[in-house]
Scaffold this motif. Structure first.
Motif, PDB file in Angstrom:
ATOM      1  N   GLN A  98      41.015  47.362  39.200  1.00  0.00           N
ATOM      2  CA  GLN A  98      40.391  48.303  38.258  1.00  0.00           C
ATOM      3  C   GLN A  98      41.381  48.665  37.157  1.00  0.00           C
ATOM      4  OE1 GLN A  98      38.613  51.769  39.991  1.00  0.00           O
ATOM      5  NE2 GLN A  98      37.552  50.593  41.560  1.00  0.00           N
ATOM      6  N   ILE A 110      36.003  47.790  36.737  1.00  0.00           N
ATOM      7  CA  ILE A 110      36.447  46.774  37.702  1.00  0.00           C
ATOM      8  C   ILE A 110      36.490  45.461  36.926  1.00  0.00           C
ATOM      9  CG2 ILE A 110      36.019  45.682  39.933  1.00  0.00           C
ATOM     10  CD1 ILE A 110      33.999  48.014  40.471  1.00  0.00           C
ATOM     11  N   ILE A 133      32.700  54.468  37.216  1.00  0.00           N
ATOM     12  CA  ILE A 133      33.284  53.139  37.491  1.00  0.00           C
ATOM     13  C   ILE A 133      32.271  52.098  37.031  1.00  0.00           C
ATOM     14  CG2 ILE A 133      34.173  51.558  39.249  1.00  0.00           C
ATOM     15  CD1 ILE A 133      34.883  53.963  40.936  1.00  0.00           C
TER      16      ILE A 133
END
Ligand code: NAD
Length: 507
Positions: free
Chosen positions: A32, A48, A13
């Motif tokens: 996201q 994100i 991420i």
């Protein structure tokens, strides 16, 4: 895959905004997005996205950095870009692989895309010493008149998925040597390659302490994109993408008297005259129509062939198409990878159906290739068409090639120009008269006109871009740098009098 991602600083991420320094990443908080590889339809990593608030913070840093950056001598800015080019050289292999993984182009094209960034960096280093203005002869005695070029300020760079990193370099590196700061909004299809580029250049930004000069904001076009386009602090919006996108943002920028540089859709044709070298022509058509799975703005979408050789060209093309290996673009033997997503496959199939409804004949391909490990693969397609079919005036971003025939060179040029787009064009001929007619004022109406090479694969040394619905912008070489600067005409009176121009007296 994991090693590749790690080598480019991509996590599972990732944050979606940075001001460029290695500690410049912001803790973004919007929704996201998942980057999906078209190779197998599987997620690579997540990002994100930035909020409008993040954009604002980035814009503030960029505006502050501009104050200093614009006063650094241009050749020193060129030195910064030179070191970025060195970083790109070091990371050519992994970045090229990531371009292939995220966008789906074959590996040779993935490396080629990074090479183009490196070439662009070299070009910009030279350009940094050549931001020339002219000197004019003043009509007034003891006066000097000249022009000079100053940077604009903040430049917004909006990029399309199909050249996820090269288009950034065309704009950002040139804009930077001109003294501007950039905020890049990449396509939501390809956020990871953008993050990788920022990680690659971060050491140079740290070394020169130029946080805020090369910025990235990954966000939705609805929020971040819209805010950028409307922002009066954004002096130039350079946007690459579909004509539909250009139609939306062009008027918004014009309304606030901002500058825009639009690089939009193409609908490129190759004319093959009766005296053409057929072997050369077929190789160029195949590369132009099938390369990048037909997802280049300069992809060959139409060929306009002299009636006397139409059958021969068609047969030779079909033979060439039947030898094309379709599949995982990471394998060296593969010449055609997937389309970018399911939607692109559906759009292609719908276009083929519409073409058939309008009377076109399917000569080759026309089907989806059953998912190779879940990716978005199609057959390259050839259709026989006529000029009155509306579908051939559209850019379907997929490997569909329409064959049209002609009798006279004037008719061929008229057919070629009879579409709303005006990006790239070619003629294959051994005749000087055909060639010069094609290149003359009554010839091709496109921004790019080639002889005996295809429509795609432009070199960075020339100004790249197209006319009509392609948007009119020019990027990369020649004097494209001027769009990133403002021209100032200066007149200096070193006499003891005040003569007026045009001989006017006002005593
Ligand atoms: P697209 O128009 O869907 O998106 C391009 C970019 O514009 C993306 O970053 C997208 O998020 C952004 N965008 C869309 N609407 C926006 C808005 N209202 N405000 C701000 N940003 C907005 O195009 P795509 O599918 O990514 O790319 C394919 C298209 O790009 C094709 O038409 C191709 O011909 C064109 N293209 C042109 C050139 C050129 O140089 N002429 C080069 C590459 C691609």
């Amino acid at each position: 895959m994991q090693n590749l991602l790690e080598s480019l600083g991509i996590q599972e991420i990732n944050y979606g905004a940075t001001t460029g320094a290695s500690n410049g990443w912001r803790k973004t908080e919007a929704d996201q997005i998942e980057s999906i590889s078209p190779i197998d339809g599987k997620p690579i990593a997540r990002v994100i996205q930035a909020t409008v608030h993040d954009y604002e913070a980035i814009m503030q840093q960029a505006s502050e950095s501009f104050e200093k950056w614009r006063m650094m001598p241009a050749p020193q800015r060129g030195q910064v870009v030179r070191e970025m080019g060195e970083q790109l050289r070091k990371y050519k292999e992994p970045l090229g692989r990531l371009v292939t993984l995220e966008m789906g182009k074959i590996i040779a094209e993935g490396f080629g895309e990074v090479q183009e960034m490196i070439d662009m960096a070299d070009f910009c280093v030279g350009q940094s010493r050549q931001l020339y203005g002219l000197t004019m002869s003043s009509e007034r005695p003891e006066h000097r008149m000249y022009e000079q070029w100053h940077p604009l300020g903040q430049i917004g760079i909006i990029t399309a998925f199909n050249f996820p990193v090269a288009v950034w370099s065309w704009n950002a590196l040139l804009a930077a040597v001109c003294g501007n700061v950039c905020i890049w909004k990449p396509s939501s299809h390809t956020p990871l390659t953008a993050i990788a580029v920022q990680n690659i250049i971060a050491p140079v930004i740290d070394r020169y302490q130029i946080n805020g000069v090369f910025n990235l904001v990954i966000g939705s076009s609805k929020d971040v994109g819209n805010t950028m386009v409307n922002d009066p602090r954004m002096h130039l919006i350079s946007a690459t993408g579909s004509t539909a996108m250009g139609r939306r943002i062009g008027p918004v920028v014009a309304e606030r008297f901002g500058k825009s540089l639009l690089e939009l859709g193409g609908n490129n044709a190759i004319i093959v005259s009766e005296d053409a070298n057929i072997d050369l022509a077929v190789r160029a058509i195949t590369f132009g129509a099938v390369g990048t799975a037909g997802q280049r703005c300069t992809s060959t979408r139409r060929i306009i062939v002299h009636r006397s050789i139409k059958q021969k060209i068609t047969d030779t093309l079909i033979k060439a198409y039947s030898q094309i290996q379709i599949g995982d673009p990471r394998e060296n033997r593969i010449l055609m990878g997937p389309l970018v997503d399911e939607n692109a496959v559906n759009t292609m199939m719908a276009a083929i159906q519409t073409a058939q409804e309008q009377g076109a004949r399917l000569l080759y391909g026309g089907h989806r290739v059953q998912p190779i490990s879940g990716g978005f693969y199609v057959e390259p397609t050839i259709m026989e068409a006529q000029c009155q079919y509306e579908i051939i005036k559209e850019e379907t971003f997929a490997p569909i090639l329409y064959i049209l025939e002609y009798e006279t060179i004037q008719e061929a040029i008229q057919l070629q120009n009879n579409v709303p787009q005006g990006l790239s064009s070619s003629i294959f001929t051994e005749s000087m008269r055909n060639m010069e007619t094609f290149l003359s004022a009554r010839g091709s109406d496109c921004g790019i006109a080639n002889v005996n090479i295809g429509t795609s694969g432009a070199e960075i040394g020339g100004a790249f871009g197209g006319e009509k619905e392609t948007g009119g912008g020019r990027e990369a070489g020649s004097d494209a740098w001027k769009i990133y600067m403002r021209r100032q005409t200066c007149t200096i009176n070193w006499s003891k009098n005040l003569p007026l121009a045009q001989g006017i007296t006002f005593d």
